[in-house]
Design a protein around this motif. Structure first.
Motif, PDB file in Angstrom:
ATOM      1  N   PRO A 298       0.842  -1.208   0.000  1.00 16.40           N
ATOM      2  CA  PRO A 298       0.000   0.000   0.000  1.00 16.40           C
ATOM      3  C   PRO A 298       0.874   1.254   0.000  1.00 16.40           C
ATOM      4  CG  PRO A 298       0.102  -0.986   2.205  1.00 16.40           C
ATOM      5  CD  PRO A 298       0.802  -1.936   1.269  1.00 16.40           C
TER       6      PRO A 298
ATOM      7  N   GLY B 275       7.176  -2.002  -2.455  1.00 18.92           N
ATOM      8  CA  GLY B 275       6.574  -0.686  -2.528  1.00 18.92           C
ATOM      9  C   GLY B 275       7.107   0.098  -3.706  1.00 18.92           C
TER      10      GLY B 275
ATOM     11  N   ARG C  37      -2.317  -5.377   8.533  1.00 13.98           N
ATOM     12  CA  ARG C  37      -0.913  -4.948   8.407  1.00 13.98           C
ATOM     13  C   ARG C  37      -0.398  -4.417   9.751  1.00 13.98           C
ATOM     14  NH1 ARG C  37       2.673  -0.935   4.499  1.00 13.98           N
ATOM     15  NH2 ARG C  37       3.803  -2.716   3.674  1.00 13.98           N
TER      16      ARG C  37
ATOM     17  N   THR D 239       0.440   5.543  -0.142  1.00 15.59           N
ATOM     18  CA  THR D 239      -0.359   6.769  -0.210  1.00 15.59           C
ATOM     19  C   THR D 239       0.065   7.624  -1.385  1.00 15.59           C
ATOM     20  OG1 THR D 239      -0.795   6.777   2.139  1.00 15.59           O
ATOM     21  CG2 THR D 239      -0.832   8.913   1.050  1.00 15.59           C
TER      22      THR D 239
HETATM   23  C1  LIG Z   1       5.289   7.029  -1.057  1.00 16.04           C
HETATM   24  C2  LIG Z   1       4.974   5.978  -0.024  1.00 16.04           C
HETATM   25  C3  LIG Z   1       3.694   5.929   0.533  1.00 16.04           C
HETATM   26  C4  LIG Z   1       3.378   4.940   1.477  1.00 16.04           C
HETATM   27  N1  LIG Z   1       2.100   4.847   1.961  1.00 16.04           N
HETATM   28  C5  LIG Z   1       1.739   3.814   2.761  1.00 16.04           C
HETATM   29  C6  LIG Z   1       0.379   3.597   3.105  1.00 16.04           C
HETATM   30  O1  LIG Z   1      -0.529   4.314   2.668  1.00 16.04           O
HETATM   31  N2  LIG Z   1       0.102   2.549   3.924  1.00 16.04           N
HETATM   32  C7  LIG Z   1       1.083   1.717   4.412  1.00 16.04           C
HETATM   33  O2  LIG Z   1       0.769   0.790   5.163  1.00 16.04           O
HETATM   34  N3  LIG Z   1       2.371   1.878   4.066  1.00 16.04           N
HETATM   35  C8  LIG Z   1       2.720   2.875   3.232  1.00 16.04           C
HETATM   36  N4  LIG Z   1       4.014   2.994   2.800  1.00 16.04           N
HETATM   37  C9  LIG Z   1       5.005   1.962   3.179  1.00 16.04           C
HETATM   38  C10 LIG Z   1       5.088   0.890   2.078  1.00 16.04           C
HETATM   39  O3  LIG Z   1       3.897   0.134   2.006  1.00 16.04           O
HETATM   40  C11 LIG Z   1       6.256  -0.097   2.304  1.00 16.04           C
HETATM   41  O4  LIG Z   1       6.070  -0.786   3.519  1.00 16.04           O
HETATM   42  C12 LIG Z   1       7.601   0.629   2.336  1.00 16.04           C
HETATM   43  O5  LIG Z   1       7.721   1.510   1.228  1.00 16.04           O
HETATM   44  C13 LIG Z   1       8.777  -0.356   2.311  1.00 16.04           C
HETATM   45  O6  LIG Z   1       8.757  -1.123   1.145  1.00 16.04           O
HETATM   46  P1  LIG Z   1       9.721  -0.816  -0.123  1.00 16.04           P
HETATM   47  O7  LIG Z   1      11.084  -0.679   0.433  1.00 16.04           O
HETATM   48  O8  LIG Z   1       9.545  -2.031  -0.985  1.00 16.04           O
HETATM   49  O9  LIG Z   1       9.234   0.445  -0.753  1.00 16.04           O
HETATM   50  C14 LIG Z   1       4.363   3.996   1.878  1.00 16.04           C
HETATM   51  C15 LIG Z   1       5.648   4.085   1.328  1.00 16.04           C
HETATM   52  C16 LIG Z   1       5.945   5.047   0.381  1.00 16.04           C
HETATM   53  C17 LIG Z   1       7.319   5.073  -0.219  1.00 16.04           C
END
Ligand SMILES: Cc1cc2nc3c(=O)[nH]c(=O)nc-3n(C[C@H](O)[C@H](O)[C@H](O)COP(=O)(O)O)c2cc1C
Length: 360
Positions: free
Chosen positions: A23, A314, A227, A25
């Motif tokens: 997820p 993400g 989550r 945002t």
């Molecule tokens: C731009 C952005 C927005 C995010 N928004 C949310 C969100 O709405 N809900 C959530 O549970 N995590 C959110 N996260 C966390 C991501 O779901 C994820 O756990 C985090 O980016 C680590 O994974 P990655 O290293 O693969 O990006 C967000 C991360 C980013 C970068």
């Protein structure tokens, strides 16, 4: 042991691989918190994920009205916007859960209807700053929720989940992570209540279990995921013993037969940083998703060693709408343009080249 491209059925939902879209945002709903055509295009471009989990979506109609581009699921117009998204993803062959959230203490009075004070389990402000119309401001002091206000919050999650059903989503993810309201209840750094919602782990998890029970009026348990982020310090969060406490929480969730448990834990951690995923894996026998900085090789290793059943990615999915195909073909990945995160308009998110475009 599982490989990245092995299929998996969770509940009655068949997933073609282990590659979940985390997820994230965005601020691209139209004013009124209504997801529009850009949202539908963005998610449909990523329909080859085993499962898409939507951006955090608000269940409280009075919350964060100053951020009108963050979506909600509390009225007919928002529901219609999400119907367009779900239909477009399904037409593209994908599956999508909506992540339902309440901001709790992380909302700012300037964003709340009538300048209301934010609410939280306890009157403890988050550390750091929040983005407001006047720029970055310190988080406001919340007021502790009265006991008789909690059922309204639980009912808000249930009502949004009913709308999610009608909008055509495939399931619900309860946002119990990253310092938002449910997480504020779960961790003892933000919950110092002395009533039936504070103190013991069971009491701190009570609101989460009540939300699940309320959503069950609209969804089977095997379409509800949760989550958690036991160790994420974001927004001033902390817990005195995350591995033990969250293993107990996972144990409370285990008998329910949920679609999955989704744990955010940074893959690379400073020395001494607590690790909770292994204890959670032992306590929760259903499908486990891990997220937090995974690259392909890490994901393959975690799956092969049985540490998780699915891995959520993400930022790699922001930049690579066709991430699974790129990995299948061992092609290079696009990198994400972080300057477009949380911005409005059409630049970023939907304009990353797919392999189809690149290869003609
Ligand atoms: C731009 C952005 C927005 C995010 N928004 C949310 C969100 O709405 N809900 C959530 O549970 N995590 C959110 N996260 C966390 C991501 O779901 C994820 O756990 C985090 O980016 C680590 O994974 P990655 O290293 O693969 O990006 C967000 C991360 C980013 C970068």
């Amino acid at each position: 042991m599982a490989a990245l491209f092995s299929p998996l059925t969770i509940g009655d939902l068949a997933l073609p691989s282990r590659i979940v879209m985390a997820p994230m945002t965005r601020h691209r709903a139209s004013y009124g918190k209504i997801p529009g055509e850009l949202s539908a295009l963005y998610y449909a471009q990523r329909a080859s994920a085993a499962l898409i989990i939507s951006e955090s979506t608000e269940i409280d109609p009075f919350s964060a009205i100053d951020v009108p581009t963050r979506p909600g699921l509390t009225n007919d117009d928002q529901e219609a916007g999400w119907r367009l998204v779900a239909n477009t993803v399904h037409k593209a062959g994908g599956r999508i859960f909506v992540q339902l959230s309440h901001m709790g203490r992380t909302a700012h009075p300037s964003q709340l209807c009538g300048g209301r004070q934010p609410v939280a389990p306890s009157a403890l402000a988050a550390a750091g700053t929040v983005y407001t119309a006047k720029g970055a401001e310190p988080y406001a002091s919340p007021r502790a929720l009265e006991l008789d206000e909690i059922p309204t919050i639980v009912a808000g999650f249930a009502a949004a989940s009913a709308r999610a059903k009608s909008a055509g989503f495939d399931g619900i993810e309860i946002h119990g992570a990253n310092g938002y309201l449910v997480d504020q209840f779960l961790r003892d750094g933000s919950n110092i209540r002395t009533d039936s919602y504070g103190g013991s782990v069971k009491n701190r998890a009570r609101i989460l279990l009540e939300i699940i029970e309320a959503i069950e009026a609209h969804w089977p348990l095997n379409r509800i995921g949760v989550r958690l982020s036991p160790t994420n310090p974001y927004q001033g969060m902390s817990d005195s013993d995350p591995a033990s406490h969250f293993a107990q929480i996972a144990g409370l969730l285990d008998p329910l037969g949920l679609a999955y448990l989704h744990v955010v834990e940074p893959l690379v951690q400073p020395e001494g940083y607590p690790v909770t995923a292994a204890a959670i894996r032992l306590a929760f026998t259903g499908p486990l998703i891990l997220a937090g900085g995974f690259k392909r090789a890490h994901a393959e290793q975690a799956l092969a060693k049985g540490r998780a059943d699915l891995i959520a990615f993400g930022q790699a999915f922001i930049a690579n709408p066709d991430l699974p195909m790129r990995w299948r073909q061992n092609t290079t990945l696009n990198s994400a343009d972080k300057s477009t995160y949380y911005t409005q308009g059409a630049k970023g998110y939907t304009d990353y080249p797919s392999l189809e475009l690149v290869q003609g």
